[in-house]
Write an enzyme that holds these catalytic residues in place. Structure first.
Site, PDB file in Angstrom:
ATOM      1  N   GLU A   1      75.832  16.092 -41.710  1.00 45.61           N
ATOM      2  CA  GLU A   1      76.415  17.227 -42.430  1.00 45.61           C
ATOM      3  C   GLU A   1      77.534  16.641 -43.279  1.00 45.61           C
ATOM      4  O   GLU A   1      78.592  16.298 -42.753  1.00 45.61           O
ATOM      5  CB  GLU A   1      76.906  18.248 -41.401  1.00 45.61           C
ATOM      6  CG  GLU A   1      76.972  19.640 -41.974  1.00 45.61           C
ATOM      7  CD  GLU A   1      78.294  19.876 -42.656  1.00 45.61           C
ATOM      8  OE1 GLU A   1      78.342  19.676 -43.898  1.00 45.61           O
ATOM      9  OE2 GLU A   1      79.255  20.230 -41.986  1.00 45.61           O
TER      10      GLU A   1
ATOM     11  N   TRP B   1      88.032  15.621 -39.213  1.00 51.19           N
ATOM     12  CA  TRP B   1      89.304  16.223 -38.859  1.00 51.19           C
ATOM     13  C   TRP B   1      89.491  17.623 -39.394  1.00 51.19           C
ATOM     14  O   TRP B   1      90.431  18.310 -39.016  1.00 51.19           O
ATOM     15  CB  TRP B   1      90.422  15.336 -39.423  1.00 51.19           C
ATOM     16  CG  TRP B   1      90.094  14.897 -40.826  1.00 51.19           C
ATOM     17  CD1 TRP B   1      89.501  13.710 -41.192  1.00 51.19           C
ATOM     18  CD2 TRP B   1      90.235  15.647 -42.032  1.00 51.19           C
ATOM     19  NE1 TRP B   1      89.277  13.685 -42.558  1.00 51.19           N
ATOM     20  CE2 TRP B   1      89.719  14.873 -43.095  1.00 51.19           C
ATOM     21  CE3 TRP B   1      90.747  16.911 -42.339  1.00 51.19           C
ATOM     22  CZ2 TRP B   1      89.696  15.302 -44.418  1.00 51.19           C
ATOM     23  CZ3 TRP B   1      90.721  17.339 -43.660  1.00 51.19           C
ATOM     24  CH2 TRP B   1      90.200  16.537 -44.674  1.00 51.19           C
ATOM     25  N   ASN B   2      88.634  18.074 -40.339  1.00 51.48           N
ATOM     26  CA  ASN B   2      88.993  19.313 -41.049  1.00 51.48           C
ATOM     27  C   ASN B   2      88.929  20.573 -40.183  1.00 51.48           C
ATOM     28  O   ASN B   2      89.690  21.504 -40.375  1.00 51.48           O
ATOM     29  CB  ASN B   2      88.210  19.466 -42.360  1.00 51.48           C
ATOM     30  CG  ASN B   2      86.725  19.426 -42.199  1.00 51.48           C
ATOM     31  OD1 ASN B   2      86.225  19.026 -41.149  1.00 51.48           O
ATOM     32  ND2 ASN B   2      86.002  19.828 -43.220  1.00 51.48           N
TER      33      ASN B   2
ATOM     34  N   CYS C   1      83.798  21.602 -46.303  1.00 55.90           N
ATOM     35  CA  CYS C   1      82.605  21.147 -47.025  1.00 55.90           C
ATOM     36  C   CYS C   1      81.965  22.312 -47.770  1.00 55.90           C
ATOM     37  O   CYS C   1      81.407  22.125 -48.841  1.00 55.90           O
ATOM     38  CB  CYS C   1      81.621  20.488 -46.074  1.00 55.90           C
ATOM     39  SG  CYS C   1      81.353  21.434 -44.589  1.00 55.90           S
TER      40      CYS C   1
ATOM     41  N   GLU D   1      83.294  15.440 -54.595  1.00 50.42           N
ATOM     42  CA  GLU D   1      83.883  16.537 -53.837  1.00 50.42           C
ATOM     43  C   GLU D   1      85.411  16.448 -53.973  1.00 50.42           C
ATOM     44  O   GLU D   1      85.995  15.401 -53.693  1.00 50.42           O
ATOM     45  CB  GLU D   1      83.478  16.383 -52.360  1.00 50.42           C
ATOM     46  CG  GLU D   1      83.968  17.496 -51.482  1.00 50.42           C
ATOM     47  CD  GLU D   1      83.365  17.443 -50.075  1.00 50.42           C
ATOM     48  OE1 GLU D   1      83.161  16.346 -49.534  1.00 50.42           O
ATOM     49  OE2 GLU D   1      83.110  18.533 -49.525  1.00 50.42           O
TER      50      GLU D   1
ATOM     51  N   GLY E   1      80.985  14.481 -42.112  1.00 50.36           N
ATOM     52  CA  GLY E   1      82.032  13.740 -42.808  1.00 50.36           C
ATOM     53  C   GLY E   1      81.613  13.419 -44.224  1.00 50.36           C
ATOM     54  O   GLY E   1      80.837  14.162 -44.837  1.00 50.36           O
ATOM     55  N   SER E   2      82.114  12.312 -44.721  1.00 46.02           N
ATOM     56  CA  SER E   2      81.860  11.960 -46.119  1.00 46.02           C
ATOM     57  C   SER E   2      80.467  11.347 -46.282  1.00 46.02           C
ATOM     58  O   SER E   2      79.847  10.899 -45.314  1.00 46.02           O
ATOM     59  CB  SER E   2      82.913  10.947 -46.573  1.00 46.02           C
ATOM     60  OG  SER E   2      82.778   9.759 -45.817  1.00 46.02           O
TER      61      SER E   2
ATOM     62  N   LYS F   1      83.142  10.345 -31.143  1.00 46.35           N
ATOM     63  CA  LYS F   1      84.194   9.587 -31.811  1.00 46.35           C
ATOM     64  C   LYS F   1      84.784  10.553 -32.837  1.00 46.35           C
ATOM     65  O   LYS F   1      84.166  10.875 -33.849  1.00 46.35           O
ATOM     66  CB  LYS F   1      83.598   8.359 -32.523  1.00 46.35           C
ATOM     67  CG  LYS F   1      84.626   7.497 -33.236  1.00 46.35           C
ATOM     68  CD  LYS F   1      84.366   7.490 -34.732  1.00 46.35           C
ATOM     69  CE  LYS F   1      85.481   6.862 -35.539  1.00 46.35           C
ATOM     70  NZ  LYS F   1      86.778   7.537 -35.422  1.00 46.35           N
ATOM     71  N   HIS F   2      85.972  11.050 -32.513  1.00 49.83           N
ATOM     72  CA  HIS F   2      86.598  12.006 -33.423  1.00 49.83           C
ATOM     73  C   HIS F   2      87.339  11.237 -34.524  1.00 49.83           C
ATOM     74  O   HIS F   2      87.568  10.033 -34.405  1.00 49.83           O
ATOM     75  CB  HIS F   2      87.562  12.898 -32.626  1.00 49.83           C
ATOM     76  CG  HIS F   2      87.582  14.322 -33.115  1.00 49.83           C
ATOM     77  ND1 HIS F   2      87.505  14.636 -34.448  1.00 49.83           N
ATOM     78  CD2 HIS F   2      87.669  15.510 -32.458  1.00 49.83           C
ATOM     79  CE1 HIS F   2      87.544  15.961 -34.587  1.00 49.83           C
ATOM     80  NE2 HIS F   2      87.633  16.520 -33.391  1.00 49.83           N
TER      81      HIS F   2
HETATM   82  P1  NDP Z   1      85.182  10.191 -43.224  1.00 52.15           P
HETATM   83  O1  NDP Z   1      83.792  10.523 -43.539  1.00 52.15           O
HETATM   84  O2  NDP Z   1      85.628   8.795 -43.458  1.00 52.15           O
HETATM   85  O3  NDP Z   1      85.501  10.584 -41.694  1.00 52.15           O
HETATM   86  C1  NDP Z   1      84.665  11.390 -40.889  1.00 52.15           C
HETATM   87  C2  NDP Z   1      84.381  10.687 -39.590  1.00 52.15           C
HETATM   88  O4  NDP Z   1      83.543   9.555 -39.819  1.00 52.15           O
HETATM   89  C3  NDP Z   1      85.628  10.147 -38.893  1.00 52.15           C
HETATM   90  O5  NDP Z   1      85.458  10.256 -37.490  1.00 52.15           O
HETATM   91  C4  NDP Z   1      85.637   8.696 -39.314  1.00 52.15           C
HETATM   92  O6  NDP Z   1      86.383   7.880 -38.455  1.00 52.15           O
HETATM   93  C5  NDP Z   1      84.164   8.373 -39.267  1.00 52.15           C
HETATM   94  N1  NDP Z   1      83.721   7.244 -40.058  1.00 52.15           N
HETATM   95  C6  NDP Z   1      84.150   6.844 -41.272  1.00 52.15           C
HETATM   96  N2  NDP Z   1      83.452   5.790 -41.709  1.00 52.15           N
HETATM   97  C7  NDP Z   1      82.559   5.484 -40.744  1.00 52.15           C
HETATM   98  C8  NDP Z   1      81.575   4.465 -40.587  1.00 52.15           C
HETATM   99  N3  NDP Z   1      81.342   3.561 -41.537  1.00 52.15           N
HETATM  100  N4  NDP Z   1      80.846   4.441 -39.458  1.00 52.15           N
HETATM  101  C9  NDP Z   1      81.063   5.348 -38.494  1.00 52.15           C
HETATM  102  N5  NDP Z   1      81.974   6.320 -38.573  1.00 52.15           N
HETATM  103  C10 NDP Z   1      82.725   6.411 -39.687  1.00 52.15           C
HETATM  104  O7  NDP Z   1      86.105  11.194 -44.002  1.00 52.15           O
HETATM  105  P2  NDP Z   1      87.574  10.962 -44.583  1.00 52.15           P
HETATM  106  O8  NDP Z   1      88.519  11.479 -43.583  1.00 52.15           O
HETATM  107  O9  NDP Z   1      87.802   9.579 -45.063  1.00 52.15           O
HETATM  108  O10 NDP Z   1      87.508  11.925 -45.853  1.00 52.15           O
HETATM  109  C11 NDP Z   1      87.006  11.432 -47.087  1.00 52.15           C
HETATM  110  C12 NDP Z   1      86.255  12.514 -47.825  1.00 52.15           C
HETATM  111  O11 NDP Z   1      85.103  12.868 -47.069  1.00 52.15           O
HETATM  112  C13 NDP Z   1      86.998  13.825 -48.011  1.00 52.15           C
HETATM  113  O12 NDP Z   1      87.860  13.777 -49.085  1.00 52.15           O
HETATM  114  C14 NDP Z   1      85.842  14.765 -48.195  1.00 52.15           C
HETATM  115  O13 NDP Z   1      85.376  14.701 -49.506  1.00 52.15           O
HETATM  116  C15 NDP Z   1      84.780  14.212 -47.258  1.00 52.15           C
HETATM  117  N6  NDP Z   1      84.765  14.906 -45.952  1.00 52.15           N
HETATM  118  C16 NDP Z   1      83.891  15.908 -45.773  1.00 52.15           C
HETATM  119  C17 NDP Z   1      83.891  16.609 -44.586  1.00 52.15           C
HETATM  120  C18 NDP Z   1      82.946  17.714 -44.378  1.00 52.15           C
HETATM  121  O14 NDP Z   1      83.241  18.647 -43.632  1.00 52.15           O
HETATM  122  N7  NDP Z   1      81.782  17.643 -44.965  1.00 52.15           N
HETATM  123  C19 NDP Z   1      84.822  16.329 -43.505  1.00 52.15           C
HETATM  124  C20 NDP Z   1      85.684  15.198 -43.771  1.00 52.15           C
HETATM  125  C21 NDP Z   1      85.642  14.544 -44.956  1.00 52.15           C
HETATM  126  P3  NDP Z   1      87.885   7.454 -38.804  1.00 52.15           P
HETATM  127  O15 NDP Z   1      88.698   8.698 -38.882  1.00 52.15           O
HETATM  128  O16 NDP Z   1      88.275   6.601 -37.657  1.00 52.15           O
HETATM  129  O17 NDP Z   1      87.809   6.724 -40.120  1.00 52.15           O
END
Ligand code: NDP
Length: 449
Positions: free
Chosen positions: A223, A125-126, A257, A354, A201-202, A149-150
């Site tokens: 990433e 989402w960022n 990130c 992070e 994502g995370s 899948k956003h």
């Molecule tokens: P997430 O990693 O949970 O979300 C990123 C994406 O991954 C979303 O589309 C999410 O879906 C999806 N997702 C989450 N878990 C799974 C899974 N097990 N299998 C498949 N898809 C999955 O990030 P959060 O929003 O929970 O943020 C948590 C932390 O992650 C932040 O505080 C930050 O530290 C880090 N982060 C880093 C980013 C970067 O740019 N590197 C970006 C976002 C987060 P859904 O929204 O439906 O859960």
């Protein structure tokens, strides 16, 4: 949900499992013809995507701000950047994917690039438009079809991006938005019609998706998070470095990130830097992200603000010193005060985590060797930056830092032409530049004897 008010704006209905698999079928059918289209046809669509983004910048920027709270001026910049990325791949994909003759072989042989199939993108989402654009634009230009899948908290952006691709003349199934829970990603990645998955994502989500990719022998690009060092040497221009430090830490309210997260200062300049940094961070103007005067927006969700509060509090409880902030303001919305922590030690739980928000950790070290050692004491390895008036000295430090990207006298940033990605727990693979388009193509050897 609007994170500036914590009020719901709109509700969306997720797809069922059957509807999701139906979408995979359509994406595969689309691939069977899209793979044979000319670069000219693909270029027309992706260049149109760029021009529509520019034309309707305000509309899309407002969607970003309402979905995840980014300051409106940063949302506009994000849309402009997406247009640049789309143009970059529209212009250069054919050249990047041209046949490469094999040298050093006594034969007529070459590498021929071909698309590989339907790709799955799991996006955060960022930067809701940028993250999708840097995945979709190169891969659609390469002849693949993509499903996204956003993140669940940016549905308005997710829907708008899909509509926009359709308006660019892409046939049904070339770009598909999936309103699905993350549990459905398993069924998609294990489907034989899907050939790769890219996740931003995370670490937790990355590890889960990488495990799925591994089990199903699918290609993946990850990433993930970062804990970027910002290393200030004793000959840096301190005033300018302080300005860059605030910019590097506070981009997107700290939720990037590649935001600068760990400020590593040589002791001779530490006091001067900290004084300026504290003053500049304290002067941030918290407010409505739609207000042009605001310099500090809310975090993306109430949950994100609560998680950050827990991380910061546990660090303080473990003995860290609060130089500024450390808590949330008394106002509605997912806000967090600008925060500077020092005396953070490796035994504290957040040392290697992070901190996704306006929280800087400051470390004072005696020399360059110690700065390098501390910078590398991280399980992450995404970006980083070094500040010095001596380019050669900066280069030597940069080369010793274990990350995927290092910048001199500017915080890590992203450009369409530059490769983006990390090492260690920050993930693998590269996005953007010519490298980004080569991740999901078949590098096929043709040997003509
Ligand atoms: P997430 O990693 O949970 O979300 C990123 C994406 O991954 C979303 O589309 C999410 O879906 C999806 N997702 C989450 N878990 C799974 C899974 N097990 N299998 C498949 N898809 C999955 O990030 P959060 O929003 O929970 O943020 C948590 C932390 O992650 C932040 O505080 C930050 O530290 C880090 N982060 C880093 C980013 C970067 O740019 N590197 C970006 C976002 C987060 P859904 O929204 O439906 O859960």
């Amino acid at each position: 949900m609007n994170p500036a008010t914590n009020q719901a704006i709109e509700t969306f209905t997720p797809l069922t499992k059957d509807e999701t698999l139906e979408a995979v079928k359509s994406a595969d059918q689309a691939y069977q013809s899209w793979r044979h289209t000319s670069f000219k046809e693909r270029k027309n669509a992706i260049a149109k995507f760029a021009s529509l983004l520019r034309e309707r910048k305000e509309e899309f920027a407002e969607l970003i701000t309402r979905d995840m709270g980014k300051r409106i001026s940063e949302s506009r910049q994000e849309i402009e950047f997406c247009a640049e990325i789309a143009d970059f791949y529209a212009e250069n994909a054919e050249r990047f994917l041209a046949d490469v003759p094999m040298e050093d072989v006594d034969a007529d042989a070459y590498i021929h690039y071909e698309p590989i199939g339907v790709l799955m993108g799991v996006m955060p989402w960022n930067f809701p438009f940028y993250q999708v654009t840097r995945f979709a634009a190169p891969n659609i230009m390469a002849g693949n079809t993509v499903m996204v899948k956003h993140a669940s908290n940016v549905p308005q952006c997710a829907e708008a991006i899909e509509k926009l691709f359709a308006e660019c003349g892409l046939p049904d199934g070339v770009y598909t938005n999936l309103f699905i829970p993350s549990e459905f990603v398993d069924a998609i990645v294990s489907d034989s019609r899907v050939q790769g998955v890219s996740l931003t994502g995370s670490e937790r989500a990355g590890a889960a998706v990488a495990a799925l990719a591994g089990k199903n022998l699918k290609r993946s690009v990850l990433e993930l998070g970062g804990n970027d060092p910002f290393i200030v040497l004793d000959d840096a221009d301190i005033q300018q470095t302080v300005e860059l430090a605030v910019k590097g830490r506070m981009v997107n309210a700290g939720q990037s990130c590649v935001a600068s997260k760990r400020f590593i200062l040589l002791e001779s300049i530490a006091d001067e830097f900290i004084e300026g940094f504290k003053e500049a961070m304290a002067s941030m103007k918290m407010g409505d992200p739609m207000d042009e005067e605001t310099t500090l927006a809310p975090l993306s969700t109430e949950g994100a603000a609560q998680k950050l509060q827990e991380q910061v509090q546990s660090t303080i409880d473990a003995g860290a010193t609060v130089l500024l902030g450390g808590d949330r303001p008394d106002r509605e919305g997912a806000y967090f005060n600008p925060t500077i922590l020092t005396d953070v030690t490796p035994d504290m739980p957040t040392f290697d985590q992070e901190l996704f928000g306006p929280v800087a950790t400051v470390y004072v070290v005696k020399d360059e060797t110690e700065a390098i050692e501390l910078a590398n004491r991280s399980s992450y390895g995404l970006g980083g930056s070094v500040y010095t008036r001596d380019k050669e000295r900066g280069r030597k430090v940069a080369e010793q830092i274990e990350t995927g990207m290092m910048f001199l006298n500017q915080p890590t940033s992203s450009q369409a032409e530059l490769p983006f990605g990390g090492i260690k727990n920050s993930g693998y693979g590269r996005e953007l530049s010519h490298l980004g388009i080569l991740e999901f193509v078949n590098k096929k050897l043709i040997h003509l004897g």
